[in-house]
Design a protein around this motif. Structure first.
Motif, PDB file in Angstrom:
ATOM      1  N   VAL A  93       6.271   5.849  -8.964  1.00 24.99           N
ATOM      2  CA  VAL A  93       5.220   5.482 -10.350  1.00 24.99           C
ATOM      3  C   VAL A  93       3.768   5.529 -10.079  1.00 24.99           C
ATOM      4  O   VAL A  93       3.044   6.224 -10.781  1.00 24.99           O
ATOM      5  CB  VAL A  93       5.730   3.910 -10.732  1.00 24.99           C
ATOM      6  CG1 VAL A  93       4.577   3.645 -12.026  1.00 24.99           C
ATOM      7  CG2 VAL A  93       7.142   4.064 -11.498  1.00 24.99           C
ATOM      8  N   LEU A  94       3.512   5.154  -8.738  1.00 22.13           N
ATOM      9  CA  LEU A  94       2.221   5.277  -8.295  1.00 22.13           C
ATOM     10  C   LEU A  94       1.681   6.628  -8.334  1.00 22.13           C
ATOM     11  O   LEU A  94       0.584   6.901  -8.607  1.00 22.13           O
ATOM     12  CB  LEU A  94       1.938   4.454  -7.015  1.00 22.13           C
ATOM     13  CG  LEU A  94       1.733   3.030  -7.201  1.00 22.13           C
ATOM     14  CD1 LEU A  94       1.526   2.596  -5.434  1.00 22.13           C
ATOM     15  CD2 LEU A  94       0.824   2.271  -7.727  1.00 22.13           C
ATOM     16  N   GLU A  95       2.482   7.519  -7.926  1.00 18.09           N
ATOM     17  CA  GLU A  95       2.059   8.952  -7.468  1.00 18.09           C
ATOM     18  C   GLU A  95       1.889   9.466  -8.885  1.00 18.09           C
ATOM     19  O   GLU A  95       1.048  10.433  -9.325  1.00 18.09           O
ATOM     20  CB  GLU A  95       3.269   9.567  -6.901  1.00 18.09           C
ATOM     21  CG  GLU A  95       3.036  11.178  -6.856  1.00 18.09           C
ATOM     22  CD  GLU A  95       1.726  11.642  -6.175  1.00 18.09           C
ATOM     23  OE1 GLU A  95       1.372  12.738  -6.383  1.00 18.09           O
ATOM     24  OE2 GLU A  95       0.949  10.782  -5.314  1.00 18.09           O
TER      25      GLU A  95
ATOM     26  N   ARG B  47      -6.443  -0.515 -16.670  1.00 21.83           N
ATOM     27  CA  ARG B  47      -5.387  -1.233 -16.927  1.00 21.83           C
ATOM     28  C   ARG B  47      -4.001  -0.526 -17.309  1.00 21.83           C
ATOM     29  O   ARG B  47      -4.196   0.309 -17.994  1.00 21.83           O
ATOM     30  CB  ARG B  47      -5.697  -2.223 -17.977  1.00 21.83           C
ATOM     31  CG  ARG B  47      -4.650  -3.495 -18.245  1.00 21.83           C
ATOM     32  CD  ARG B  47      -5.056  -4.587 -19.451  1.00 21.83           C
ATOM     33  NE  ARG B  47      -5.948  -5.358 -18.880  1.00 21.83           N
ATOM     34  CZ  ARG B  47      -5.778  -6.361 -18.016  1.00 21.83           C
ATOM     35  NH1 ARG B  47      -4.511  -6.695 -17.597  1.00 21.83           N
ATOM     36  NH2 ARG B  47      -6.952  -7.091 -17.416  1.00 21.83           N
ATOM     37  N   VAL B  48      -2.945  -1.067 -16.579  1.00 21.19           N
ATOM     38  CA  VAL B  48      -1.786  -0.336 -16.865  1.00 21.19           C
ATOM     39  C   VAL B  48      -0.940  -1.441 -17.687  1.00 21.19           C
ATOM     40  O   VAL B  48      -0.865  -2.574 -17.262  1.00 21.19           O
ATOM     41  CB  VAL B  48      -1.168   0.123 -15.792  1.00 21.19           C
ATOM     42  CG1 VAL B  48       0.210   0.727 -15.962  1.00 21.19           C
ATOM     43  CG2 VAL B  48      -1.948   1.056 -15.130  1.00 21.19           C
ATOM     44  N   LEU B  49      -0.142  -1.039 -18.784  1.00 22.80           N
ATOM     45  CA  LEU B  49       0.878  -1.987 -19.364  1.00 22.80           C
ATOM     46  C   LEU B  49       2.339  -1.628 -18.808  1.00 22.80           C
ATOM     47  O   LEU B  49       2.858  -0.481 -18.989  1.00 22.80           O
ATOM     48  CB  LEU B  49       0.774  -1.714 -20.840  1.00 22.80           C
ATOM     49  CG  LEU B  49       1.689  -2.566 -21.834  1.00 22.80           C
ATOM     50  CD1 LEU B  49       1.355  -4.049 -21.447  1.00 22.80           C
ATOM     51  CD2 LEU B  49       1.685  -2.171 -23.026  1.00 22.80           C
TER      52      LEU B  49
ATOM     53  N   THR C 206       0.899  -1.461   0.131  1.00 22.57           N
ATOM     54  CA  THR C 206       0.071  -0.178  -0.146  1.00 22.57           C
ATOM     55  C   THR C 206       0.894   1.028  -0.055  1.00 22.57           C
ATOM     56  O   THR C 206       2.081   1.299   0.549  1.00 22.57           O
ATOM     57  CB  THR C 206      -1.031  -0.087   1.264  1.00 22.57           C
ATOM     58  OG1 THR C 206      -0.019   0.086   2.397  1.00 22.57           O
ATOM     59  CG2 THR C 206      -1.902  -1.108   1.311  1.00 22.57           C
ATOM     60  N   ARG C 207       0.508   2.534  -0.632  1.00 21.23           N
ATOM     61  CA  ARG C 207       1.163   3.528  -0.704  1.00 21.23           C
ATOM     62  C   ARG C 207       0.727   4.516   0.327  1.00 21.23           C
ATOM     63  O   ARG C 207      -0.722   4.886   0.445  1.00 21.23           O
ATOM     64  CB  ARG C 207       1.015   4.050  -2.106  1.00 21.23           C
ATOM     65  CG  ARG C 207       2.061   5.346  -2.030  1.00 21.23           C
ATOM     66  CD  ARG C 207       2.122   5.713  -3.727  1.00 21.23           C
ATOM     67  NE  ARG C 207       3.114   6.704  -3.809  1.00 21.23           N
ATOM     68  CZ  ARG C 207       2.756   8.293  -3.624  1.00 21.23           C
ATOM     69  NH1 ARG C 207       1.360   8.624  -3.233  1.00 21.23           N
ATOM     70  NH2 ARG C 207       3.630   9.317  -3.526  1.00 21.23           N
TER      71      ARG C 207
ATOM     72  N   TRP D  81       3.714  -5.106  -9.093  1.00 16.40           N
ATOM     73  CA  TRP D  81       3.144  -5.681  -8.228  1.00 16.40           C
ATOM     74  C   TRP D  81       2.349  -4.506  -7.173  1.00 16.40           C
ATOM     75  O   TRP D  81       1.304  -4.713  -6.585  1.00 16.40           O
ATOM     76  CB  TRP D  81       4.274  -6.303  -7.005  1.00 16.40           C
ATOM     77  CG  TRP D  81       3.839  -6.658  -5.697  1.00 16.40           C
ATOM     78  CD1 TRP D  81       2.664  -6.998  -5.099  1.00 16.40           C
ATOM     79  CD2 TRP D  81       4.994  -7.037  -4.594  1.00 16.40           C
ATOM     80  NE1 TRP D  81       2.627  -7.292  -3.769  1.00 16.40           N
ATOM     81  CE2 TRP D  81       3.981  -7.418  -3.457  1.00 16.40           C
ATOM     82  CE3 TRP D  81       6.148  -6.903  -4.568  1.00 16.40           C
ATOM     83  CZ2 TRP D  81       4.717  -7.857  -2.263  1.00 16.40           C
ATOM     84  CZ3 TRP D  81       6.561  -7.297  -3.055  1.00 16.40           C
ATOM     85  CH2 TRP D  81       6.013  -7.672  -2.276  1.00 16.40           C
ATOM     86  N   ALA D  82       3.056  -3.450  -7.084  1.00 15.58           N
ATOM     87  CA  ALA D  82       2.458  -2.388  -6.587  1.00 15.58           C
ATOM     88  C   ALA D  82       1.133  -2.106  -7.290  1.00 15.58           C
ATOM     89  O   ALA D  82      -0.072  -1.493  -6.532  1.00 15.58           O
ATOM     90  CB  ALA D  82       3.562  -1.350  -6.451  1.00 15.58           C
ATOM     91  N   LEU D  83       1.390  -2.023  -8.551  1.00 19.74           N
ATOM     92  CA  LEU D  83      -0.062  -1.366  -9.264  1.00 19.74           C
ATOM     93  C   LEU D  83      -0.995  -2.404  -8.885  1.00 19.74           C
ATOM     94  O   LEU D  83      -2.283  -2.210  -8.879  1.00 19.74           O
ATOM     95  CB  LEU D  83       0.294  -1.452 -10.802  1.00 19.74           C
ATOM     96  CG  LEU D  83       1.136  -0.367 -11.269  1.00 19.74           C
ATOM     97  CD1 LEU D  83       1.533  -0.699 -12.613  1.00 19.74           C
ATOM     98  CD2 LEU D  83       0.515   1.166 -11.179  1.00 19.74           C
ATOM     99  N   LEU D  84      -0.858  -3.864  -8.991  1.00 24.88           N
ATOM    100  CA  LEU D  84      -1.879  -4.917  -8.598  1.00 24.88           C
ATOM    101  C   LEU D  84      -2.479  -4.609  -7.306  1.00 24.88           C
ATOM    102  O   LEU D  84      -3.876  -4.602  -7.244  1.00 24.88           O
ATOM    103  CB  LEU D  84      -1.417  -6.164  -8.809  1.00 24.88           C
ATOM    104  CG  LEU D  84      -0.955  -6.823 -10.210  1.00 24.88           C
ATOM    105  CD1 LEU D  84      -0.225  -8.042  -9.984  1.00 24.88           C
ATOM    106  CD2 LEU D  84      -2.346  -6.931 -10.858  1.00 24.88           C
ATOM    107  N   ASP D  85      -1.627  -4.372  -6.411  1.00 26.23           N
ATOM    108  CA  ASP D  85      -2.257  -3.877  -5.082  1.00 26.23           C
ATOM    109  C   ASP D  85      -2.887  -2.531  -4.748  1.00 26.23           C
ATOM    110  O   ASP D  85      -3.602  -2.561  -3.857  1.00 26.23           O
ATOM    111  CB  ASP D  85      -1.178  -4.136  -3.995  1.00 26.23           C
ATOM    112  CG  ASP D  85      -0.654  -5.696  -3.756  1.00 26.23           C
ATOM    113  OD1 ASP D  85      -1.283  -6.398  -4.276  1.00 26.23           O
ATOM    114  OD2 ASP D  85       0.409  -5.871  -3.283  1.00 26.23           O
ATOM    115  N   ALA D  86      -2.631  -1.652  -5.931  1.00 27.96           N
ATOM    116  CA  ALA D  86      -3.359  -0.435  -5.835  1.00 27.96           C
ATOM    117  C   ALA D  86      -4.689  -0.626  -6.542  1.00 27.96           C
ATOM    118  O   ALA D  86      -5.556   0.522  -6.597  1.00 27.96           O
ATOM    119  CB  ALA D  86      -2.512   0.589  -6.302  1.00 27.96           C
TER     120      ALA D  86
END
Length: 410
Positions: free
Chosen positions: A392-394, A65-67, A44-45, A80-85
């Motif tokens: 990257v999430l930000e 979806r993100v590629l 989690t962020r 992994w971070a994107l999936l959990d977000a």
């Protein structure tokens, strides 16, 4: 090929230019990550931090979806971070981590280091400032992983890391500053030089310091990253992937491939090679701590004089000037080579700084690009992986707020 930014029309042509300058054959594959069931550990962020958590996680159906282009430690940690977000994620890569044909991320001693790293080569002030933040995010994440799951699952252990010098550290302003910065960080505690382990007195080292650091067995960890979520499906690669998966954004984690995919000619290869020896205690006492001789200008500013010995799960990695490793730790004269003793590859270094940012160039229609770059970590990919993924999430949240014409127009 027109060398401009990685826009959607380019992706259809160069999507698989991941770590080579030639397009992949049609027999190559991509991986589609799914979150059909909650994972045992999840990210989690919180603020600028990426926090590792343990336990059940409520599944939320992904809305976009993100590629992710790139299957190394940077790409998979970001996925992994994107999936959990809450995103659906597709990862494409030229090849994946395996024992038969190791990728660049596996050809690393993978010792966590405070920047500038022994093998990192980054001295750019922007990179150093960001890297110090990124590396601590990774440190805390890996420390939590170590205390949450057994090491044989993921291959990460906390070990003492020893850094040796051929002159007094107090005569080297850069190394002294680095040691003092480590001492000032709450999570990392250096130990006095006189606590260092015994080394060969003829090795020429006169000073040292040490601190606890995560050590990653790259074969084990990269395999674990691929199995972090319950369902991974192989999907045939092809030029219609964006249309098929309706990606809202692209993360470019192509490493050396960014020379082509991002038209970034500041990306250069940094040669890396390791010798693997059996570390079972039969030929020499088991190596339980990392031993590194850092560059200290004793042999000139441009001298290639680093040496490192890093313990893996069943073997030890010898790197830098390998012939000096047995001089540093004389027991290695009796070492037995691993069945696959020599591994080598090209680390993705960037002359200016590590790049974690949005593509700034506008598209032909005047709209903003929906591409995020994360590459150029050099020999510090593992050390910076969690921190870069958090950024990257930000950046992705910024992308989502920017206007765009249609979902498939990146």
């Amino acid at each position: 090929m027109n060398r401009r930014s990685l826009y959607v029309d380019d992706v259809l042509q160069v999507l698989f230019l991941v770590s080579s300058s030639q397009p992949l054959l049609k027999s190559q594959y991509s991986i589609c990550l799914s979150m059909s069931q909650p994972s045992q550990v999840y990210l989690t962020r919180e603020g600028t931090e990426l926090i590792l958590n343990y336990g059940p996680k409520t599944h939320v159906a992904p809305s976009s979806r993100v590629l992710v282009v790139g299957g190394g430690v940077t790409g998979l940690t970001t996925a992994w971070a994107l999936l959990d977000a809450g995103y659906a994620v597709t990862v494409v890569s030229e090849k994946w981590a395996s024992l038969e044909d190791r990728i660049t991320s596996q050809i690393a001693g993978a010792l966590w280091e405070w920047p500038p790293a022994v093998c990192g080569k980054h001295t750019n002030l922007i990179s150093l400032d960001n890297s110090k933040r990124w590396c601590m995010t990774t440190y805390r994440g890996l420390d939590k992983l170590i205390h949450t799951l057994p090491a044989h699952e993921h291959g990460v252990r906390m070990r003492m890391a020893n850094f040796f010098f051929e002159q007094s550290i107090h005569k080297m302003s850069g190394q002294l500053e680095k040691m003092n910065e480590i001492a000032a960080v709450h999570d990392v505690c250096p130990t006095p030089p006189d606590s260092r382990p015994a080394v060969n007195q003829e090795a020429g080292v006169v000073d040292s310091y040490r601190h606890l650091a995560p050590v990653i067995d790259t074969d084990q960890y990269m395999g674990w990253l691929r199995s972090t979520h319950d369902q991974w499906g192989l999907v045939g690669a092809g030029g219609q992937m964006l249309a098929k998966y309706g990606a809202q954004a692209i993360v470019n984690a192509t490493g050396l491939g960014a020379y082509e995919t991002a038209a970034d000619h500041s990306v250069v290869p940094l040669r890396g090679a390791l010798v693997r020896v059996i570390n079972d205690g039969k030929r020499f006492p088991i190596v339980r701590e990392a031993l590194c001789v850092s560059h200290d200008d004793t042999h000139g500013a441009e001298a290639e004089d680093i040496v490192f010995i890093v313990p893996g799960m069943t073997h030890a990695h010898l790197g830098g000037l390998v012939h000096r490793t047995s001089t540093l730790w004389i027991c290695l004269e009796n070492a037995e080579l691993d069945p696959a003793p020599l591994v080598q590859g090209l680390r993705p270094f960037r002359d200016t700084n590590v790049r974690v940012d949005r593509e700034q160039r506008l598209k032909a229609d005047g709209t903003h690009s929906r591409i995020i770059h994360s590459y150029g970590q050099g020999g510090s990919g593992f050390t910076l992986s969690f921190g870069c993924a958090a950024d990257v999430l930000e950046l992705l949240s910024e992308v989502e707020k920017s206007p765009y014409l249609e979902r498939a127009s990146l």
